[in-house]
Design a protein around this motif. Structure first.
Motif, PDB file in Angstrom:
ATOM      1  N   GLU A 160       0.823  -1.205   0.000  1.00 36.33           N
ATOM      2  CA  GLU A 160       0.000   0.000   0.000  1.00 36.33           C
ATOM      3  C   GLU A 160       0.862   1.262   0.000  1.00 36.33           C
ATOM      4  O   GLU A 160       0.513   2.269  -0.609  1.00 36.33           O
ATOM      5  CB  GLU A 160      -0.942   0.001   1.198  1.00 36.33           C
ATOM      6  N   SER A 161       2.006   1.204   0.675  1.00 36.46           N
ATOM      7  CA  SER A 161       2.926   2.353   0.642  1.00 36.46           C
ATOM      8  C   SER A 161       3.396   2.610  -0.781  1.00 36.46           C
ATOM      9  O   SER A 161       3.439   3.758  -1.239  1.00 36.46           O
ATOM     10  CB  SER A 161       4.134   2.096   1.556  1.00 36.46           C
ATOM     11  N   LEU A 162       3.748   1.547  -1.486  1.00 33.72           N
ATOM     12  CA  LEU A 162       4.162   1.704  -2.880  1.00 33.72           C
ATOM     13  C   LEU A 162       3.022   2.236  -3.739  1.00 33.72           C
ATOM     14  O   LEU A 162       3.227   3.070  -4.628  1.00 33.72           O
ATOM     15  CB  LEU A 162       4.651   0.358  -3.427  1.00 33.72           C
ATOM     16  N   ALA A 163       1.792   1.776  -3.437  1.00 34.94           N
ATOM     17  CA  ALA A 163       0.628   2.208  -4.219  1.00 34.94           C
ATOM     18  C   ALA A 163       0.350   3.692  -4.031  1.00 34.94           C
ATOM     19  O   ALA A 163       0.071   4.411  -5.001  1.00 34.94           O
ATOM     20  CB  ALA A 163      -0.593   1.378  -3.835  1.00 34.94           C
ATOM     21  N   ILE A 164       0.420   4.174  -2.775  1.00 31.62           N
ATOM     22  CA  ILE A 164       0.103   5.592  -2.562  1.00 31.62           C
ATOM     23  C   ILE A 164       1.242   6.492  -3.039  1.00 31.62           C
ATOM     24  O   ILE A 164       0.995   7.641  -3.432  1.00 31.62           O
ATOM     25  CB  ILE A 164      -0.257   5.892  -1.082  1.00 31.62           C
ATOM     26  N   ILE A 165       2.457   5.983  -3.032  1.00 28.97           N
ATOM     27  CA  ILE A 165       3.556   6.765  -3.600  1.00 28.97           C
ATOM     28  C   ILE A 165       3.352   6.914  -5.108  1.00 28.97           C
ATOM     29  O   ILE A 165       3.559   7.989  -5.681  1.00 28.97           O
ATOM     30  CB  ILE A 165       4.911   6.117  -3.277  1.00 28.97           C
TER      31      ILE A 165
END
Length: 633
Positions: free
Chosen positions: A215-220
């Motif tokens: 999810e961190s990669l997705a929001i970045i």
């Protein structure tokens, strides 16, 4: 609606949130400085003290990496005032644990509470900035962000001062005073937060992904989707990098290079913080209540200019030591250093506030909290990088603090040029801001009320000078796609500005039918995408100061929109007092332009209520614009 940013402080839609945010920042810094005060009060060895003081920032920043993705999703899914009440309730619980740590003088408990404070701040972060576009109009975003940044800067400063004084002034009662202070501040923040009005969730149906890594990669990726937003976030993260390097060096700089006692460090930090607060507050005035990203280049180069001067003002060790503030002010060159520290803060405010406003105005509401969470992850990375580089260049490369400041100033110029090269809109807006604000004093009528905050609209205005599009762009909070005669579009230098602003060149049917066809297609596509399009229906600059008959092109635009099943509102507008401009045809041709009769002449921009695009024609719009302009050509 607030017509001045200070009026927001009288309104419930803003004041309770402003106070809650300021109290939170204040309490965080009271707590962190009180921990440092406790270490000295307990007489812990310097080695242990260094361990704790290095561990504390790491514990506070770690949750931003671990939980920002989850926090962004929660902030997107929940009604915002409810989430703020949840986070301030968490603060009461956390500060109660911290109070136990102070009363028992137990450092592990205090560090656990500090980590928990980082978790609470991580959860509050996305809602902190995503709530502003929900409660403020686009023309209020710059002023609202300026107030928030000012409140945060002053709260951090005062919190650090008071937190550091608790154990010095209270003596043996220090643990009790510290415990009582942090709990009472948390309770106060929670009570104030209950007055925040509802602000609906951006994406109430969002399914939360609790796995932080993907999810961190997705929001970045989400934060990097739009170039202007991506680079606004990069600019904000760079602001944190610069601020971290500067403020982390100030304690030693004040002692070694300024020859000061501990109070001089607080004084230096106060100068920077006050400068940032003033700069943040000035943004609304300088931008004339629009999201004016033209201030960003001014801020970037201003930071570097004052930082370079700070290096030359004092690039060696001080000749004195143990100076108080008054003692320092009596030293040669002290006022230069004071001005430099204020100037760095002032231009930092010019730099960061428009970036926040840009990010908020260009990000879809149902993605904003996650985009801000992505920004917080990147900010945390830049803060850690700043701390690590600060240690490396001093311990292993042997740089002095003034040399660190000089290198930072040069790096700031390089990063700024990189951002402005990738997204030339920043420099385009800067040039147009300098031109418009340098030549004219604008007075706006009806812009806030009648130009739609979102969705498509067609602006129609009289055409007096080559500066008309820039003046209208400087007056309207949202980006405008202007349709302009191709020969004006291709004027050297100005052409770069127009192209960067995505203006649409057009020619007459007999002159270039293919260009005309492409122009109408581009106009249609822009309106279909919910953008604002601005046109000058006269088709050319006025030659005598009077409004010429409106051409039928405006009707063709509206017909195409109606045939597509999406009629657009038409906003009549008028420019007054532009005929005497050096950019008009008052003298017959451009080569014999005069300067304005008065330097920075007053120009009025007037907007009227939107009209249904399916029910207007060119003569009706012409009559309305004539009425708006009146006799003030």
């Amino acid at each position: 609606m607030a017509h001045n940013q200070l009026e927001l402080l009288k309104q419930r839609r803003f004041l309770p949130f402003f106070l809650t945010q300021s109290l939170g920042a204040f309490n965080d810094n009271v707590y962190r400085q009180a921990i440092i005060g406790l270490l000295f009060w307990l007489g812990i060895s310097p080695e242990q003290r260094t361990l704790y003081t290095n561990l504390a920032p790491a514990l506070f920043i770690l949750p931003y990496f671990l939980f920002s993705a989850t926090a962004g999703q929660i902030a997107e899914k929940l009604e915002k005032s409810r989430l703020i009440r949840i986070t301030t309730t968490m603060e009461i619980v956390i500060m109660s644990l911290a109070a136990v740590g102070f009363l028992t003088q137990n450092m592990p408990v205090l560090l656990v509470a500090l980590f928990s404070t980082g978790v609470q701040s991580t959860l509050f972060g996305p809602v902190k900035y995503s709530i502003l576009p929900s409660v403020l109009k686009p023309e209020e975003l710059t002023g609202g962000n300026g107030l928030v940044e000012m409140g945060t800067s002053i709260s951090i400063l005062v919190g650090m001062i008071l937190g550091g004084l608790i154990f010095k002034l209270a003596g043996d009662q220090g643990p009790i005073v510290a415990a009582t202070a942090v709990v009472l501040l948390a309770i106060t923040g929670n009570l104030v937060s209950r007055a925040i009005p509802r602000a609906e969730a951006g994406a109430p149906d969002l399914k939360v992904n609790w796995n932080p890594v993907p999810e961190s990669l997705a929001i970045i990726r989400l934060a990097r989707k739009q170039p202007a937003v991506r680079n606004a976030i990069l600019g904000v993260s760079w602001f944190w990098f610069v601020g971290t390097v500067l403020t982390s060096q100030l304690p030693t700089y004040a002692e070694v290079n300024l020859g000061g006692a501990e109070t001089l460090y607080i004084f230096a930090l106060a100068l920077f913080s006050i400068g940032t607060g003033v700069g943040s507050m000035l943004c609304e005035k300088l931008s004339a209540r629009t999201v004016e990203i033209g201030l960003v280049p001014l801020g970037a180069f201003g930071i570097s200019a004052f930082m370079i001067d700070l290096y030359f003002a004092r690039n060696g060790a001080a000749v004195a030591s143990g100076l108080s503030v008054s003692g320092f002010m009596q030293q040669p060159g002290s006022w230069r250093i004071v001005i430099d520290l204020i100037g760095i803060g002032l231009f930092a405010g010019f730099f960061v506030v428009p970036l926040f406003a840009l990010m908020q105005s260009r990000t879809p509401r149902n993605e904003m909290s996650r985009v801000i969470a992505g920004m917080n992850i990147q900010n945390a990375g830049f803060i850690v990088l700043a701390a690590v580089l600060g240690i490396v260049v001093q311990r292993y490369l042997g740089w002095s603090i003034p040399q660190v400041f000089l290198a930072l100033a040069i790096a700031n110029i390089v990063v700024a040029i990189y951002i402005f090269t990738i997204v030339p809109e920043f420099m385009m807006r800067f040039l147009s801001w300098v031109l418009v604000r340098g030549l004219y004093r604008l007075k706006l009528h009806g812009i806030e009320k009648h130009v739609p905050d979102e969705g498509p609209a067609l602006l129609v205005c009289n055409h007096v000078s080559y500066m008309d599009a820039l003046i209208l762009a400087a007056s309207i909070p949202r980006p405008v796609r202007f349709v302009m005669y191709h020969k004006i579009f291709n004027i050297p230098v100005m052409s770069w500005i127009f192209r960067t602003a995505k203006a649409i060149p057009i020619a007459g049917a007999k002159e270039d039918p293919d260009l005309m066809r492409r122009a109408f297609e581009e106009i249609d596509a822009a309106l279909a995408q919910g953008e604002i399009v601005g046109i000058f229906p006269e088709g050319a600059l006025t030659r005598d100061g009077e409004i010429a008959p409106f051409k039928s092109g405006v009707e063709r635009i509206l017909e195409r929109a109606s045939e597509s099943g999406r009629p657009v509102p038409v906003v009549p507008m008028a420019l007054r007092n532009m005929w005497s401009s050096m950019w008009s045809r008052r003298d017959g041709r451009l080569s014999r332009m005069r300067v304005p009769r008065r330097f920075r002449a007053h120009v009025e921009v007037i907007a009227d209520a939107p009209i249904d695009g399916a029910a207007v024609d060119a003569p009706m719009l012409e009559a309305r614009v004539r009425e708006l302009r009146g006799d003030a050509a």
